[in-house]
Design a protein around this motif. Structure first.
Motif, mmCIF file in Angstrom:
data_model
loop_
_atom_site.group_PDB
_atom_site.id
_atom_site.type_symbol
_atom_site.label_atom_id
_atom_site.label_comp_id
_atom_site.label_asym_id
_atom_site.label_seq_id
_atom_site.Cartn_x
_atom_site.Cartn_y
_atom_site.Cartn_z
ATOM 1 N N THR A 146 -53.079 -54.543 22.000
ATOM 2 C CA THR A 146 -53.208 -54.713 23.442
ATOM 3 C C THR A 146 -52.904 -53.419 24.180
ATOM 4 O O THR A 146 -53.658 -52.995 25.054
ATOM 5 C CB THR A 146 -52.232 -55.809 23.903
ATOM 6 O OG1 THR A 146 -52.441 -56.956 23.104
ATOM 7 C CG2 THR A 146 -52.444 -56.153 25.350
ATOM 8 N N ARG A 180 -55.583 -50.796 23.610
ATOM 9 C CA ARG A 180 -56.839 -51.133 24.264
ATOM 10 C C ARG A 180 -56.709 -50.952 25.789
ATOM 11 O O ARG A 180 -57.587 -50.369 26.425
ATOM 12 C CB ARG A 180 -57.235 -52.578 23.935
ATOM 13 C CG ARG A 180 -58.500 -53.048 24.612
ATOM 14 C CD ARG A 180 -59.686 -52.204 24.164
ATOM 15 N NE ARG A 180 -60.860 -52.428 25.005
ATOM 16 C CZ ARG A 180 -61.053 -51.829 26.172
ATOM 17 N NH1 ARG A 180 -60.152 -50.993 26.652
ATOM 18 N NH2 ARG A 180 -62.145 -52.069 26.881
ATOM 19 N N VAL A 181 -55.617 -51.440 26.349
ATOM 20 C CA VAL A 181 -55.469 -51.395 27.809
ATOM 21 C C VAL A 181 -55.318 -49.950 28.285
ATOM 22 O O VAL A 181 -55.850 -49.577 29.321
ATOM 23 C CB VAL A 181 -54.265 -52.259 28.247
ATOM 24 C CG1 VAL A 181 -53.906 -51.991 29.700
ATOM 25 C CG2 VAL A 181 -54.577 -53.734 28.040
ATOM 26 N N ARG A 198 -56.489 -47.204 26.915
ATOM 27 C CA ARG A 198 -57.372 -46.419 26.075
ATOM 28 C C ARG A 198 -57.616 -45.027 26.652
ATOM 29 O O ARG A 198 -57.680 -44.044 25.933
ATOM 30 C CB ARG A 198 -58.700 -47.156 25.880
ATOM 31 C CG ARG A 198 -59.524 -46.580 24.762
ATOM 32 C CD ARG A 198 -60.433 -47.612 24.150
ATOM 33 N NE ARG A 198 -61.520 -47.955 25.048
ATOM 34 C CZ ARG A 198 -62.460 -48.844 24.736
ATOM 35 N NH1 ARG A 198 -62.420 -49.477 23.594
ATOM 36 N NH2 ARG A 198 -63.420 -49.109 25.578
#
Lengths: 296, 128, 333
Positions: free
Chosen positions: C25, C28-29, C31
């Motif tokens: 998470t 990804r958040v 990135r």
């Protein structure tokens, strides 16, 4: 008979240290598992505070709030909460958002449930959340909440930015989920009509206090909408609100025994019940939770 | 199969509407013994009403002996309702009465009011 | 029996490749921040490797061509040629970036990592998944800390290699001495420690403000204050060496902390600036001169002491952050 999904005792929440403001004050109610509860009240009545406490995001100042038999923070994985402004990471795609749910709810997440809700809305799975409309965003937020397979679903103004069709669709999705899994749903709204038919319990808050609480049918049955001559007395019944037009008196009452002759009475609708209580903030509170419990 | 149409403004409780519409479907022969009623999930997906309301209506129908719940399978119609078929003597009599009422100069509303008041007299005390 | 259980476990839980859960998470958040950091490390490594190899070679070649390595003083040798200038710029910019990194980290941690998520409700979104606020915060600290530490350590290692390999070239080019702030930090563990302090201060500011922009500001200003306080402590973290000479100020190499004159009682007094005037010296009872300094052999003791102080301050900030979060959410950790 039933398990308790949510129970409050002398629940209070105060904000601010210098200028103290009571968001909730001495709230007590009990919500059986499997019910769909409408949380109603004017803006600032404490609806959002109550939901946020139940989601374990804040802690109460006074009293207790138990959820699924425990403190909210201890049953985090069994709850789902959709906040009023539907927070989601804007830079994630729809698919990534679903993966977010899967990654953060190991052992609980159900891809099929979440994907079905998203697909019913005809959403592009590769679209970024920031490009979605309000209704699509609500759908993704709801997919994230239901994909977790919660036992208690807390929704703060879920339908606020939806068009009528999307409202109907999402409410249907919610109710279908409740039907299939027995999920307890608590949803707040200040648009009462939106909740009519969908809810079987009512929790009406006003100025941080419980005004009405209990099974909706029982609450409706405890009130009558009466019309009669203005010079006739309504004693000993509890009058919630009354209006006089010429010689005619219209009132919402809680009958204490049979109504006398000369009164025409009908059952109030949910909207009439709620509006009458909102217009009459001084009317006594009524909680039918315990009576039901005792009767069972 | 039957499709329920819920009118939230009618003032009639939602579960009563489902009961009434099921009975209407039985009277009209839209539902026959052995037919399956829609599941609670199917009903709420179409109408966005509370699932407990559907279950309450089905329990009421079951209590009246009209349907039966078979565990894991669904709710099935047990028997139809007495109906007055289109060519029954009762309908013929009513037909003739309506013709007379019209000749006597009654409007449709007048006939309606008269009919309901007679019904109220004769079926008083029956379940509303 | 145990085998059966373990087989069942592995089949029940699908094991896709790559990071899982909160780690996935976070990556990804954030990135874009991850990309930025990855690029910065790659460019930094490339630049320092260039400086170590072709850059230093070219500077040396240029130096020799100008005839500056013969030891004879030449006017042209005071200024670097283009190749020497390029070498110097690359090494200085690399050290400067490592010096700037803690502030970039603090701004990002206060703003994007914590402040914005509390402001737009995505932090609360995480806490209503099956993740406690404490675990959420732990991941927010651990994942960036691991990435920051590994990248910074790699860059400092390279910087150190370049710095120690080209000593005489550096002297020729007049590059910074070992105790200049950026060089001192980029040559040891301090660059990493300060980057971690930036993360901790940023996270704390984010939790305090719960809004991105104020948190960003407080994080940068707060870090500047803390860093300047620690910076002023730096020379005092290890005992200084003192050189004494009867006639003039002693020769030294290293970080000077103070100098002055000595009286016959051994007291340190301000230099009356008599220079060679014996009468003046006698009048002021001056019998010698002293100089307090850190020789280059104090590099590691000073470096490690300060690293310990920085990490301790970071740890305190982290503890306060956890306490704040717990008080606010009332969640069981």
């Amino acid at each position: 008979m039933t398990e308790t999904a949510m129970e409050a005792a002398a629940l209070g929440k105060t904000f601010g240290r210098r200028r103290r403001k009571d968001a909730l004050d001495g709230c007590a109610f009990r919500l059986p598992a499997g019910s769909v509860c409408a949380l109603v009240g004017p803006n600032g009545a404490g609806k959002s505070t109550l939901l946020s406490l139940a989601a374990g995001l804040q802690k109460p100042t006074d009293g207790t709030l138990t959820v699924l038999g425990h403190a909210p923070a201890a049953v985090r994985e069994r709850l789902a909460y959709v906040a009023q402004d539907k927070p989601l990471h804007p830079q994630l795609t729809v698919d990534d958002t679903l993966r977010y749910g899967r990654e953060l709810n190991p052992g609980r997440w159900d891809d099929r449930v979440a994907e079905r809700i998203v697909d019913e809305g005809d959403l592009d799975r590769d679209a970024r959340v920031r490009t979605l409309s309000g209704g699509q965003r609500t759908r993704v937020a709801l997919a994230l909440a239901l994909g977790k397979r919660p036992e208690l679903l807390l929704l703060d103004e879920p339908m606020a930015d939806l068009d009528p069709l999307a409202r109907h669709q999402l409410m249907a999705t919610l109710m279908a989920d409740a039907a299939e899994h027995g999920t307890t749903v608590v949803m707040s709204s200040h648009v009462v009509a939106e909740l009519d038919g969908a809810c079987d319990h009512l929790l009406l808050l006003g100025a941080g206090r419980v005004r009405l609480a209990g099974p909706l049918d029982d609450l409706l049955a405890a009130h009558r909408l009466v019309t009669g001559r203005a010079d006739t007395s309504l004693d000993p019944h509890t009058v919630i609100e009354s209006r006089t037009t010429g010689r005619q008196l219209t009132a919402l009452v809680r009958p204490e025994g049979p109504l006398g002759d000369g009164w025409q009475s009908t059952a109030p609708t949910l909207e009439e019940l709620v509006l009458a209580h909102l217009r009459a903030p001084q009317a006594p509170a009524l909680s039918l939770d315990d009576r039901r419990e005792a009767a069972v | 199969m039957v499709e329920y149409r819920i009118d939230r403004r009618s003032g009639v409780a939602t579960y009563v509407q489902i009961v009434q519409q099921t009975k209407q479907a039985l009277r009209l022969g839209l539902l026959e013994p052995g037919d399956k009623l829609p599941t609670a999930r199917e009903v709420v997906e179409a109408t966005a009403i509370n699932p407990n309301t559907v279950l309450k209506a089905y329990r009421e129908l079951e209590r009246e002996g009209l349907v039966e719940a078979r565990r894991g399978l669904g709710t099935f119609v047990r028997r139809g309702l007495n109906t007055a078929p289109a060519d029954s003597p009762l309908r013929a009599e009513l037909d003739a009465w309506a013709v007379r009422a019209r000749e006597a100069g009654l409007e449709r509303d007048d006939v309606d009011a008269l009919f309901i008041s007679v019904l109220d007299t004769h079926f008083k005390g029956d379940e509303s | 029996m145990t085998t059966a259980v373990s087989i069942e476990k592995t089949t029940a839980v699908p094991s896709p490749r790559g990071p899982r859960g909160l780690v996935w998470t976070l990556l990804r958040v954030h990135r874009s921040a991850l990309w930025f950091w990855g690029m910065a490390v790659v460019i930094g490594v490339g630049a320092l490797l260039w400086a170590y190899g072709p850059g230093a070679d070219a500077a040396w070649a240029e130096f020799r061509q100008m005839g500056c390595d013969s030891g004879r003083p030449g006017l042209g040798c005071d200024l670097a040629g283009p190749a020497g200038g390029r070498y110097d710029t690359v090494v200085t910019v690399a050290a400067g970036f490592l010096g700037l990194l803690p502030f970039l980290t603090a701004a990002w941690a206060g703003g994007a990592l914590i402040g914005r998520e509390l402001e737009d409700g995505t932090a609360q979104l995480a806490w209503t998944q099956s993740v406690t606020p404490a675990r959420w915060l732990a991941a927010k600290l651990a994942v960036p800390a691991a990435l920051l530490a590994s990248g910074t350590l790699l860059l400092t290692l390279l910087h150190r290699t370049v710095y120690s390999a080209d000593g005489s070239l550096r002297t020729a080019l007049g590059s910074p001495e070992w105790f200049r702030t950026n060089t001192f930090e980029a040559n040891g563990t301090l660059a990493t420690a300060y980057a971690l302090l930036g993360l901790a201060v940023g996270v704390l500011a984010g939790l305090l403000h719960r809004r991105a922009l104020p948190a960003l500001g407080t994080a940068v200003v707060g870090l500047a204050v803390v860093a300047s306080v620690i910076d002023s402590l730096r020379p005092h973290l290890w005992p200084v060496e003192t050189l004494v000479d009867k006639h003039e100020y002693p020769e030294y190499t290293g970080m000077v902390l103070g100098d002055g004159a000595l009286t016959s009682t051994g007291a340190r007094v301000p230099d009356p600036i008599c220079v060679d005037d014996a009468k003046c010296l006698a009048e002021h009872d001056i019998v010698g001169f002293y100089r307090d300094y850190h020789p280059s052999s104090h590099f590691w003791p000073l470096q490690l002491m300060e690293t310990a102080v920085v990490l301790a301050v970071a740890a305190v900030a982290v503890l306060i952050a956890f306490g704040l979060l717990k008080r606010r959410t009332g969640a069981a950790v």
